[in-house]
Write a protein that holds these residues in place. Structure first.
Motif, PDB file in Angstrom:
ATOM      1  N   THR A  53       0.879   2.456  10.422  1.00  0.00           N
ATOM      2  CA  THR A  53       0.605   1.014  10.614  1.00  0.00           C
ATOM      3  C   THR A  53       0.101   0.483  11.951  1.00  0.00           C
ATOM      4  O   THR A  53      -0.736  -0.054  12.330  1.00  0.00           O
ATOM      5  N   LEU A  54       0.797   1.196  13.129  1.00  0.00           N
ATOM      6  CA  LEU A  54       0.663   1.101  14.352  1.00  0.00           C
ATOM      7  C   LEU A  54      -0.768   1.687  14.733  1.00  0.00           C
ATOM      8  O   LEU A  54      -1.764   1.005  15.269  1.00  0.00           O
ATOM      9  N   ASP A  55      -1.278   2.849  14.199  1.00  0.00           N
ATOM     10  CA  ASP A  55      -2.647   3.470  14.290  1.00  0.00           C
ATOM     11  C   ASP A  55      -3.583   2.496  13.641  1.00  0.00           C
ATOM     12  O   ASP A  55      -4.882   2.422  14.414  1.00  0.00           O
ATOM     13  N   LEU A  56      -3.294   1.834  12.478  1.00  0.00           N
ATOM     14  CA  LEU A  56      -4.406   1.178  11.610  1.00  0.00           C
ATOM     15  C   LEU A  56      -4.576  -0.107  12.323  1.00  0.00           C
ATOM     16  O   LEU A  56      -5.639  -0.982  12.153  1.00  0.00           O
ATOM     17  N   THR A  57      -3.502  -0.809  12.686  1.00  0.00           N
ATOM     18  CA  THR A  57      -3.607  -2.297  12.888  1.00  0.00           C
ATOM     19  C   THR A  57      -2.975  -2.819  14.483  1.00  0.00           C
ATOM     20  O   THR A  57      -3.466  -3.647  14.869  1.00  0.00           O
ATOM     21  N   GLY A  58      -2.427  -1.614  15.256  1.00  0.00           N
ATOM     22  CA  GLY A  58      -2.082  -2.002  16.449  1.00  0.00           C
ATOM     23  C   GLY A  58      -0.633  -2.903  16.476  1.00  0.00           C
ATOM     24  O   GLY A  58      -0.523  -3.445  17.354  1.00  0.00           O
ATOM     25  N   ARG A  59      -0.211  -2.898  15.314  1.00  0.00           N
ATOM     26  CA  ARG A  59       1.170  -3.621  15.325  1.00  0.00           C
ATOM     27  C   ARG A  59       1.953  -3.158  14.626  1.00  0.00           C
ATOM     28  O   ARG A  59       1.986  -2.073  13.809  1.00  0.00           O
ATOM     29  N   VAL A  60       3.369  -3.258  14.975  1.00  0.00           N
ATOM     30  CA  VAL A  60       4.547  -2.780  14.320  1.00  0.00           C
ATOM     31  C   VAL A  60       4.729  -3.433  12.699  1.00  0.00           C
ATOM     32  O   VAL A  60       4.516  -4.665  12.571  1.00  0.00           O
ATOM     33  N   PRO A  61       4.993  -2.775  11.859  1.00  0.00           N
ATOM     34  CA  PRO A  61       4.978  -3.230  10.579  1.00  0.00           C
ATOM     35  C   PRO A  61       6.117  -4.160  10.435  1.00  0.00           C
ATOM     36  O   PRO A  61       7.082  -4.191  11.178  1.00  0.00           O
ATOM     37  N   PHE A  62       5.956  -5.296   9.628  1.00  0.00           N
ATOM     38  CA  PHE A  62       7.011  -5.911   9.103  1.00  0.00           C
ATOM     39  C   PHE A  62       8.125  -5.274   8.460  1.00  0.00           C
ATOM     40  O   PHE A  62       7.983  -4.490   7.479  1.00  0.00           O
ATOM     41  N   PRO A  63       9.316  -5.877   8.630  1.00  0.00           N
ATOM     42  CA  PRO A  63      10.369  -4.800   8.015  1.00  0.00           C
ATOM     43  C   PRO A  63      10.333  -4.914   6.463  1.00  0.00           C
ATOM     44  O   PRO A  63      10.782  -3.613   5.766  1.00  0.00           O
ATOM     45  N   ASP A  64      10.016  -5.890   5.783  1.00  0.00           N
ATOM     46  CA  ASP A  64       9.749  -6.009   4.388  1.00  0.00           C
ATOM     47  C   ASP A  64       8.815  -4.964   3.679  1.00  0.00           C
ATOM     48  O   ASP A  64       8.865  -4.287   2.873  1.00  0.00           O
ATOM     49  N   ARG A  65       7.869  -5.068   4.512  1.00  0.00           N
ATOM     50  CA  ARG A  65       6.811  -3.866   4.331  1.00  0.00           C
ATOM     51  C   ARG A  65       7.180  -2.449   4.605  1.00  0.00           C
ATOM     52  O   ARG A  65       7.056  -1.424   3.536  1.00  0.00           O
ATOM     53  N   VAL A  66       8.196  -1.953   5.382  1.00  0.00           N
ATOM     54  CA  VAL A  66       8.735  -0.734   5.571  1.00  0.00           C
ATOM     55  C   VAL A  66       9.530  -0.475   4.424  1.00  0.00           C
ATOM     56  O   VAL A  66       9.534   0.627   4.095  1.00  0.00           O
ATOM     57  N   LEU A  67      10.490  -1.321   4.107  1.00  0.00           N
ATOM     58  CA  LEU A  67      11.490  -1.190   2.806  1.00  0.00           C
ATOM     59  C   LEU A  67      10.671  -1.043   1.528  1.00  0.00           C
ATOM     60  O   LEU A  67      11.067  -0.098   0.927  1.00  0.00           O
ATOM     61  N   SER A  68       9.484  -1.585   1.391  1.00  0.00           N
ATOM     62  CA  SER A  68       8.900  -1.740   0.243  1.00  0.00           C
ATOM     63  C   SER A  68       8.190  -0.212   0.285  1.00  0.00           C
ATOM     64  O   SER A  68       8.192   0.302  -0.893  1.00  0.00           O
ATOM     65  N   PHE A  69       7.652   0.338   1.314  1.00  0.00           N
ATOM     66  CA  PHE A  69       7.002   1.526   1.420  1.00  0.00           C
ATOM     67  C   PHE A  69       7.989   2.586   1.190  1.00  0.00           C
ATOM     68  O   PHE A  69       7.964   3.411   0.089  1.00  0.00           O
ATOM     69  N   VAL A  70       9.252   2.515   1.802  1.00  0.00           N
ATOM     70  CA  VAL A  70      10.091   3.507   1.554  1.00  0.00           C
ATOM     71  C   VAL A  70      10.935   3.625   0.347  1.00  0.00           C
ATOM     72  O   VAL A  70      11.096   4.683  -0.401  1.00  0.00           O
ATOM     73  N   ASN A  71      10.955   2.516  -0.449  1.00  0.00           N
ATOM     74  CA  ASN A  71      11.603   2.448  -1.597  1.00  0.00           C
ATOM     75  C   ASN A  71      10.727   2.700  -2.769  1.00  0.00           C
ATOM     76  O   ASN A  71      11.260   2.744  -3.929  1.00  0.00           O
ATOM     77  N   ASP A  72       9.225   2.599  -2.485  1.00  0.00           N
ATOM     78  CA  ASP A  72       8.268   2.972  -3.506  1.00  0.00           C
ATOM     79  C   ASP A  72       8.006   4.657  -3.788  1.00  0.00           C
ATOM     80  O   ASP A  72       7.907   5.186  -3.027  1.00  0.00           O
ATOM     81  N   ASN A  73       8.659   4.847  -5.260  1.00  0.00           N
ATOM     82  CA  ASN A  73       8.712   6.285  -5.452  1.00  0.00           C
ATOM     83  C   ASN A  73       7.731   6.793  -6.507  1.00  0.00           C
ATOM     84  O   ASN A  73       7.556   7.782  -7.002  1.00  0.00           O
ATOM     85  N   ARG A  74       6.628   5.951  -6.704  1.00  0.00           N
ATOM     86  CA  ARG A  74       5.383   6.038  -7.421  1.00  0.00           C
ATOM     87  C   ARG A  74       4.449   7.320  -7.404  1.00  0.00           C
ATOM     88  O   ARG A  74       4.482   8.150  -8.386  1.00  0.00           O
ATOM     89  N   SER A  75       4.396   7.917  -5.825  1.00  0.00           N
ATOM     90  CA  SER A  75       3.613   9.069  -5.640  1.00  0.00           C
ATOM     91  C   SER A  75       4.430  10.265  -5.901  1.00  0.00           C
ATOM     92  O   SER A  75       3.993  11.223  -6.414  1.00  0.00           O
ATOM     93  N   GLN A  76       5.770  10.034  -5.608  1.00  0.00           N
ATOM     94  CA  GLN A  76       6.682  11.075  -6.167  1.00  0.00           C
ATOM     95  C   GLN A  76       6.925  11.433  -7.547  1.00  0.00           C
ATOM     96  O   GLN A  76       6.821  12.561  -8.031  1.00  0.00           O
ATOM     97  N   GLN A  77       6.960  10.375  -8.299  1.00  0.00           N
ATOM     98  CA  GLN A  77       7.119  10.736  -9.841  1.00  0.00           C
ATOM     99  C   GLN A  77       5.528  10.866 -10.093  1.00  0.00           C
ATOM    100  O   GLN A  77       5.506  11.849 -11.341  1.00  0.00           O
ATOM    101  N   ALA A  78       4.423  10.590  -9.642  1.00  0.00           N
ATOM    102  CA  ALA A  78       3.316  11.155 -10.187  1.00  0.00           C
ATOM    103  C   ALA A  78       3.100  12.424 -10.127  1.00  0.00           C
ATOM    104  O   ALA A  78       2.684  13.486 -10.867  1.00  0.00           O
ATOM    105  N   GLY A  79       3.637  13.054  -9.038  1.00  0.00           N
ATOM    106  CA  GLY A  79       3.689  14.431  -8.743  1.00  0.00           C
ATOM    107  C   GLY A  79       4.403  15.192  -9.612  1.00  0.00           C
ATOM    108  O   GLY A  79       4.095  16.326  -9.847  1.00  0.00           O
ATOM    109  N   GLN A  80       5.506  14.816 -10.115  1.00  0.00           N
ATOM    110  CA  GLN A  80       6.566  15.470 -10.956  1.00  0.00           C
ATOM    111  C   GLN A  80       6.000  15.568 -12.532  1.00  0.00           C
ATOM    112  O   GLN A  80       6.205  16.465 -13.069  1.00  0.00           O
ATOM    113  N   ALA A  81       4.942  14.786 -12.667  1.00  0.00           N
ATOM    114  CA  ALA A  81       4.444  14.257 -14.238  1.00  0.00           C
ATOM    115  C   ALA A  81       3.196  15.882 -14.175  1.00  0.00           C
ATOM    116  O   ALA A  81       3.250  16.029 -15.547  1.00  0.00           O
ATOM    117  N   GLY A  82       2.739  16.038 -13.418  1.00  0.00           N
ATOM    118  CA  GLY A  82       1.438  17.160 -13.415  1.00  0.00           C
ATOM    119  C   GLY A  82       2.209  18.394 -13.394  1.00  0.00           C
ATOM    120  O   GLY A  82       2.044  19.566 -14.101  1.00  0.00           O
TER     121      GLY A  82
END
Length: 82
Positions: A53-82
């Motif tokens: 987020t800092l690299d792309l926007t130059g700003r610290v991410p909002f706490p709710d966005r950080v938690l949303s990213f960390v709690n999102d396990n879709r990419s982990q599930q996709a990797g297990q399916a294949g």
């Protein structure tokens, strides 16, 4: 709003996992190794989203966005399916 200490765990790959990496990552990690570059240490998901987020926007991410990213396990599930 103050966040609690960031727990460990990461979705990032290491060069030791080279054989199990997707094709593009395999080429990138091999090029890094061939160039004699030492990759950065593996980071936690909390550190990763902050750095990206800092690299792309130059700003610290909002706490709710950080938690949303960390709690999102879709990419982990996709990797297990294949």
């Amino acid at each position: 709003m103050k966040l609690a200490a960031a727990p460990g765990g990461s979705r990032t790959q290491t060069i030791q996992q080279l054989d199990s990496l997707p094709t593009v990552d395999r080429y990138i990690f091999q090029a890094i190794a061939d160039a004699g570059i030492t990759p950065a240490d593996t980071t936690t998901d909390f550190e990763f989203i902050r750095r990206v987020t800092l690299d792309l926007t130059g700003r610290v991410p909002f706490p709710d966005r950080v938690l949303s990213f960390v709690n999102d396990n879709r990419s982990q599930q996709a990797g297990q399916a294949g």
